[in-house]
Motif scaffolding. Structure first.
Motif, PDB file in Angstrom:
ATOM      1  N   GLY A 231      -0.608  -0.348  -9.582  1.00  0.00           N
ATOM      2  CA  GLY A 231       0.514  -1.151  -9.119  1.00  0.00           C
ATOM      3  C   GLY A 231       0.208  -2.638  -9.066  1.00  0.00           C
ATOM      4  O   GLY A 231       1.059  -3.442  -8.694  1.00  0.00           O
ATOM      5  N   ARG A 232      -1.003  -3.036  -9.434  1.00  0.00           N
ATOM      6  CA  ARG A 232      -1.438  -4.430  -9.325  1.00  0.00           C
ATOM      7  C   ARG A 232      -0.520  -5.383 -10.088  1.00  0.00           C
ATOM      8  O   ARG A 232      -0.162  -6.435  -9.584  1.00  0.00           O
ATOM      9  CB  ARG A 232      -2.872  -4.547  -9.847  1.00  0.00           C
ATOM     10  N   LEU A 233      -0.137  -5.021 -11.311  1.00  0.00           N
ATOM     11  CA  LEU A 233       0.752  -5.869 -12.102  1.00  0.00           C
ATOM     12  C   LEU A 233       2.074  -6.083 -11.365  1.00  0.00           C
ATOM     13  O   LEU A 233       2.549  -7.207 -11.227  1.00  0.00           O
ATOM     14  CB  LEU A 233       1.016  -5.264 -13.484  1.00  0.00           C
ATOM     15  N   GLY A 234       2.661  -5.012 -10.856  1.00  0.00           N
ATOM     16  CA  GLY A 234       3.922  -5.110 -10.129  1.00  0.00           C
ATOM     17  C   GLY A 234       3.799  -5.920  -8.851  1.00  0.00           C
ATOM     18  O   GLY A 234       4.686  -6.703  -8.513  1.00  0.00           O
ATOM     19  N   ILE A 235       2.696  -5.741  -8.141  1.00  0.00           N
ATOM     20  CA  ILE A 235       2.480  -6.506  -6.909  1.00  0.00           C
ATOM     21  C   ILE A 235       2.367  -7.993  -7.236  1.00  0.00           C
ATOM     22  O   ILE A 235       2.961  -8.834  -6.560  1.00  0.00           O
ATOM     23  CB  ILE A 235       1.230  -5.994  -6.159  1.00  0.00           C
TER      24      ILE A 235
ATOM     25  N   ASP B 279       0.815  -1.216   0.000  1.00  0.00           N
ATOM     26  CA  ASP B 279       0.000   0.000   0.000  1.00  0.00           C
ATOM     27  C   ASP B 279       0.852   1.271   0.000  1.00  0.00           C
ATOM     28  O   ASP B 279       0.329   2.375   0.169  1.00  0.00           O
ATOM     29  CB  ASP B 279      -0.999   0.002   1.151  1.00  0.00           C
ATOM     30  N   LEU B 280       2.157   1.110  -0.219  1.00  0.00           N
ATOM     31  CA  LEU B 280       3.046   2.266  -0.361  1.00  0.00           C
ATOM     32  C   LEU B 280       3.819   2.162  -1.674  1.00  0.00           C
ATOM     33  O   LEU B 280       5.031   2.362  -1.732  1.00  0.00           O
ATOM     34  CB  LEU B 280       4.009   2.358   0.830  1.00  0.00           C
ATOM     35  N   THR B 281       3.094   1.822  -2.721  1.00  0.00           N
ATOM     36  CA  THR B 281       3.696   1.745  -4.045  1.00  0.00           C
ATOM     37  C   THR B 281       2.664   2.157  -5.085  1.00  0.00           C
ATOM     38  O   THR B 281       1.462   1.971  -4.889  1.00  0.00           O
ATOM     39  CB  THR B 281       4.262   0.326  -4.325  1.00  0.00           C
TER      40      THR B 281
END
Length: 159
Positions: free
Chosen positions: A133-137, A122-124
């Motif tokens: 940021g879902r893809l990166g997560i 939640d800090l990205t």
């Protein structure tokens, strides 16, 4: 648990949302913090030549850190990784901008150095391709498995 916070590229060049800056600041006040700032040097990384854009040549972290490292591209520098290794931490909390590029690149560098990269989900913020940021997560979970939230880290620090 001995840990450090690595803030990736939270700087004016990338226009981070205020909620991200505020959230990272709240966590950085409680833990040893390292920040990276991406600066443009076309001789080192050919952003303009290959992508038609480039980060600023001068910029600074929007969050105070115990140590700031300059980088000229997506990945963290060898000096940054060596500094973190010398701290003898068990876990490296990672947050910042461009979850699926620069943040993910930090994860690979940390992992390859034998460290435990842990994404603070939640800090990205992702790139313009995926601001959520879902893809990166999802990529982070696939490659490194270790994720947490700011609330979980703060609860651990208060325990």
């Amino acid at each position: 648990m001995r840990q450090v916070l690595l803030i990736v590229d939270v700087q004016s060049t990338f226009s981070p949302p205020e909620w991200l800056v505020d959230g990272v600041r709240a966590l950085s006040e409680r833990i040893v913090t390292i920040a990276s700032v991406e600066l443009h040097d076309e001789q080192v990384t050919p952003f303009a030549q290959q992508l038609g854009w480039h980060p600023a040549a001068e910029d600074e972290s929007l969050v105070e850190a115990d140590k700031v490292f300059v980088k000229h591209g997506y990945g963290q520098t060898a000096e940054t990784i060596e500094y973190i290794k010398q701290l003898g931490v068990e876990r490296v909390l990672v947050c910042g901008l461009q979850t699926e590029t620069c943040v993910l690149a930090a994860g690979f560098a940390l992992f390859d150095a034998g460290l435990m990269p842990t994404l603070v989900t939640d800090l990205t913020v992702g790139s313009s391709l995926d601001r959520s940021g879902r893809l990166g997560i999802d990529l982070w979970k696939h490659h490194f498995r270790q994720v947490t939230t700011r609330a979980e880290v703060l609860a651990e620090l208060d325990a």
